[in-house]
Motif scaffolding. Structure first.
Motif, PDB file in Angstrom:
ATOM      1  N   SER A  66       0.831  -1.202   0.000  1.00 43.16           N
ATOM      2  CA  SER A  66       0.000   0.000   0.000  1.00 43.16           C
ATOM      3  C   SER A  66       0.869   1.256   0.000  1.00 43.16           C
ATOM      4  N   GLY A  67       2.011   1.203   0.679  1.00 41.90           N
ATOM      5  CA  GLY A  67       2.901   2.362   0.674  1.00 41.90           C
ATOM      6  C   GLY A  67       3.496   2.625  -0.690  1.00 41.90           C
ATOM      7  N   GLY A  93       2.215   1.629  -3.532  1.00 44.11           N
ATOM      8  CA  GLY A  93       1.157   1.888  -4.507  1.00 44.11           C
ATOM      9  C   GLY A  93       0.722   3.337  -4.542  1.00 44.11           C
ATOM     10  N   SER A  94       0.988   4.070  -3.491  1.00 45.04           N
ATOM     11  CA  SER A  94       0.540   5.467  -3.448  1.00 45.04           C
ATOM     12  C   SER A  94       1.721   6.431  -3.437  1.00 45.04           C
ATOM     13  N   SER A  95       2.877   5.975  -3.929  1.00 47.66           N
ATOM     14  CA  SER A  95       4.058   6.818  -3.879  1.00 47.66           C
ATOM     15  C   SER A  95       4.853   6.692  -5.165  1.00 47.66           C
ATOM     16  N   THR A  96       5.466   7.785  -5.566  1.00 45.10           N
ATOM     17  CA  THR A  96       6.381   7.738  -6.705  1.00 45.10           C
ATOM     18  C   THR A  96       7.824   7.785  -6.227  1.00 45.10           C
TER      19      THR A  96
END
Length: 108
Positions: A45-46, A48-51
């Motif tokens: 989840s970390g 998946g929401s970070s570039t």
């Protein structure tokens, strides 16, 4: 033999909890040790929401999950390769009728 069977069932359940967590406890938000699955979900989840890429915390969670998984694999191997076959052999020697899930008995 019954006590050994129950002990193996409990050991199997504990392995499952180490891998996936305790559904009952998590349903009530009861604190429990982090399962391997939970640790990997934190990372997934970390990321998946970070570039940005994996953080030190993500790497740490993966390392802990990997170590936990190796211990779980060793415990599972002992259960399936040693404990369960020994119980099945003792059941066979005691003349316990065949039950589903056990190897088919050899001609006596």
């Amino acid at each position: 033999l019954h006590a050994r069977t129950v002990a193996l069932e409990q050991a199997n359940e504990q392995l499952h909890e180490r891998l996936r967590g305790n559904r009952r406890r998590s349903r009530y938000n009861d604190a429990e040790p982090m399962s391997i699955n939970h640790r990997l979900n934190v990372v997934r989840s970390g990321l998946g929401s970070s570039t940005y890429g994996p953080t030190a915390q993500h790497r740490e969670q993966v390392a802990i999950a990997r170590a936990d998984l190796e211990r779980l694999r060793a415990d599972l191997a002992r259960l399936t390769e040693t404990d369960l076959p020994a119980l099945e052999a003792d059941l066979e020697r005691a003349g316990v009728p065949w039950t589903p899930g056990r190897a088919m008995p050899q001609d006596r």
